[in-house]
Design a protein around this motif. Structure first.
Motif, PDB file in Angstrom:
ATOM      1  N   UNK A  91       0.872  -1.223   0.172  1.00 33.59           N
ATOM      2  CA  UNK A  91       0.035   0.013   0.084  1.00 33.59           C
ATOM      3  C   UNK A  91       0.878   1.103  -0.004  1.00 33.59           C
ATOM      4  N   UNK A  92       0.267   2.329  -0.789  1.00 32.03           N
ATOM      5  CA  UNK A  92       0.935   3.387  -0.528  1.00 32.03           C
ATOM      6  C   UNK A  92       0.997   4.119   0.978  1.00 32.03           C
ATOM      7  N   UNK A  93       2.222   4.519   1.260  1.00 30.81           N
ATOM      8  CA  UNK A  93       2.324   5.082   2.636  1.00 30.81           C
ATOM      9  C   UNK A  93       2.788   3.857   3.599  1.00 30.81           C
ATOM     10  N   UNK A  94       2.646   2.525   3.128  1.00 27.14           N
ATOM     11  CA  UNK A  94       2.894   1.608   4.041  1.00 27.14           C
ATOM     12  C   UNK A  94       4.528   0.940   4.068  1.00 27.14           C
TER      13      UNK A  94
ATOM     14  N   UNK B 299      15.444   9.490  -4.627  1.00 32.51           N
ATOM     15  CA  UNK B 299      15.505  10.270  -3.351  1.00 32.51           C
ATOM     16  C   UNK B 299      13.991  10.636  -3.115  1.00 32.51           C
ATOM     17  N   UNK B 300      13.307  11.187  -4.269  1.00 34.81           N
ATOM     18  CA  UNK B 300      11.907  11.622  -4.193  1.00 34.81           C
ATOM     19  C   UNK B 300      10.994  10.521  -3.582  1.00 34.81           C
ATOM     20  N   UNK B 301      11.490   9.269  -3.244  1.00 29.13           N
ATOM     21  CA  UNK B 301      10.639   8.317  -2.680  1.00 29.13           C
ATOM     22  C   UNK B 301      10.621   8.353  -1.356  1.00 29.13           C
ATOM     23  N   UNK B 302      11.503   9.055  -0.907  1.00 25.09           N
ATOM     24  CA  UNK B 302      11.448   9.472   0.750  1.00 25.09           C
ATOM     25  C   UNK B 302      11.663   8.152   1.460  1.00 25.09           C
ATOM     26  N   UNK B 303      12.089   7.080   1.124  1.00 23.35           N
ATOM     27  CA  UNK B 303      12.159   5.849   1.872  1.00 23.35           C
ATOM     28  C   UNK B 303      13.307   5.884   2.912  1.00 23.35           C
TER      29      UNK B 303
ATOM     30  N   UNK C 259       3.638   9.558   4.584  1.00 23.98           N
ATOM     31  CA  UNK C 259       3.033   9.712   5.883  1.00 23.98           C
ATOM     32  C   UNK C 259       3.093  11.373   6.114  1.00 23.98           C
ATOM     33  N   UNK C 260       3.513  12.122   5.151  1.00 22.31           N
ATOM     34  CA  UNK C 260       3.686  13.313   4.924  1.00 22.31           C
ATOM     35  C   UNK C 260       4.718  13.996   6.113  1.00 22.31           C
ATOM     36  N   UNK C 261       5.707  13.030   6.302  1.00 20.35           N
ATOM     37  CA  UNK C 261       6.625  13.404   7.221  1.00 20.35           C
ATOM     38  C   UNK C 261       8.024  14.020   6.368  1.00 20.35           C
ATOM     39  N   UNK C 262       8.509  14.626   6.893  1.00 23.02           N
ATOM     40  CA  UNK C 262       9.825  15.240   6.247  1.00 23.02           C
ATOM     41  C   UNK C 262      11.181  14.183   6.454  1.00 23.02           C
ATOM     42  N   UNK C 263      11.630  14.032   5.368  1.00 21.38           N
ATOM     43  CA  UNK C 263      12.736  13.006   5.348  1.00 21.38           C
ATOM     44  C   UNK C 263      14.150  13.864   4.687  1.00 21.38           C
ATOM     45  N   UNK C 264      15.248  13.897   5.301  1.00 21.88           N
ATOM     46  CA  UNK C 264      16.413  14.340   4.930  1.00 21.88           C
ATOM     47  C   UNK C 264      17.446  13.695   4.483  1.00 21.88           C
ATOM     48  N   UNK C 265      17.219  12.541   4.754  1.00 22.09           N
ATOM     49  CA  UNK C 265      18.421  11.366   4.585  1.00 22.09           C
ATOM     50  C   UNK C 265      18.069   9.992   4.201  1.00 22.09           C
TER      51      UNK C 265
ATOM     52  N   UNK D 101       6.275   5.917  -0.783  1.00 19.48           N
ATOM     53  CA  UNK D 101       5.633   7.161  -1.206  1.00 19.48           C
ATOM     54  C   UNK D 101       3.988   7.016  -1.202  1.00 19.48           C
ATOM     55  N   UNK D 102       3.353   8.100  -1.304  1.00 15.88           N
ATOM     56  CA  UNK D 102       1.812   8.078  -1.565  1.00 15.88           C
ATOM     57  C   UNK D 102       1.328   8.750  -2.738  1.00 15.88           C
TER      58      UNK D 102
END
Length: 239
Positions: A41-44, A70-74, A102-108, A141-142
C-alpha cells in the motif's frame, strides 16, 4: 484422411504450446522485483524479492546494486542475509527535506543497497542459476502508483548490465527496470504486503505466459489422445 489431418493438427497445437512455454522461460530472464501476496500500500511498507538470473555463459554475477529515487523518501531498508554475500545500505543527505508517504520530512533517504559476493561465491556462469535478494522498505511514497527500482548487475569479468529502461509502449525494452506496483492505502497501520513464504515466485506476466503454455500443452495432449483413439477405433472397425 480426416483422421490423419486431425493427427497433424493436434501435433501442431502441441508443438506451439511447448514453444510458448519455453518462450515464457526465455522472456523471464530479467532482473525482476516480486512481491508475495497482495500489492503493498501507498504510505506503508513492502517486502520485495529481487530475482537475478545469470545470463552470461562465460561469467558469473558477483554484484547487484538497487537504486531508490530520493523523491521516494524511503527512510528504512532492511535485507535478509544471503549466504556468501555482503550487503550495504546507503543514504544520501538532501539539501532540503522531502515528504514521505506519511507526510513527514525526510532529509536522509535510502538511495541504494549493494549486494556483493564474497570470493568463491556469486551466481555461477551460464544460464541455469539465479539468486533472490529479499528486502523490506518503508515508508513507501503515497504520490506514485509504482516504484521504479533501477538495478545494476555486475559480472566477474567486469561486464555491467543496467536494468533501468522504462516501458512506454506494448513492447518490453531490452533491459527493463524492476517495478513494484502500489495500491491505495486502506487505513492499515503498516500496509505491509503478505509475509514471505517458501517456494519460487514469478512476475504476473511470466506466470500468465507459463499458465497459457501449460494450458496449451494440456489441450494438445487431450486432442492427441482423442485422435489416436479415433485411429485405433477406425482400424478395429476395418478389421
Amino acid at each position: 484422411m480426416s483422421i490423419n489431418r486431425a493427427l497433424r493438427a493436434t501435433v501442431l497445437v502441441t508443438t506451439f504450446a511447448v514453444a510458448g512455454l519455453l518462450g515464457a522461460g526465455v522472456a523471464s530472464a530479467h532482473v525482476t522485483a516480486n512481491v508475495y501476496g497482495s500489492e503493498p500500500q501507498k504510505g506503508g511498507s513492502a517486502a520485495i524479492v529481487f530475482r537475478v538470473p545469470n545470463e552470461e555463459q562465460d561469467a558469473g554475477t558477483n554484484k547487484l546494486e538497487i537504486d531508490f529515487k530520493p523523491e521516494y523518501a524511503i527512510s528504512s531498508v532492511r535485507y535478509r542475509p544471503v549466504p556468501g554475500w555482503t550487503a550495504q545500505v546507503e543514504k544520501t543527505p538532501l539539501p532540503s527535506p522531502v515528504k514521505n508517504g506519511k507526510n513527514l520530512d525526510v532529509t536522509n533517504p535510502v538511495t541504494k543497497i549493494i549486494f556483493t559476493a564474497q570470493p568463491g561465491s556469486g551466481i555461477a556462469k551460464g544460464a541455469t542459476e539465479f539468486q533472490e535478494f529479499e528486502i523490506t522498505a518503508s515508508t513507501l511514497p503515497s504520490n506514485v502508483d509504482e516504484l521504479m527500482l533501477p538495478t545494476i548487475q555486475t559480472y566477474d569479468n567486469g561486464q555491467v548490465v543496467r536494468w533501468d529502461q522504462m516501458q512506454t509502449g506494448s513492447e518490453e525494452p531490452e533491459h527493463p527496470a524492476p517495478v513494484v506496483h502500489l495500491t491505495a492505502a486502506t487505513g492499515d497501520e503498516h500496509g505491509m504486503s503478505a509475509s514471505m513464504t517458501t517456494g519460487s515466485m514469478t512476475t504476473s506476466t511470466d506466470g500468465t505466459a507459463r499458465w497459457l503454455g501449460g494450458a496449451g500443452l494440456i489441450v494438445g495432449a487431450l486432442g492427441l489422445g482423442a485422435a489416436i483413439g479415433a485411429v485405433l477405433r477406425g482400424r478395429k472397425a476395418a478389421k
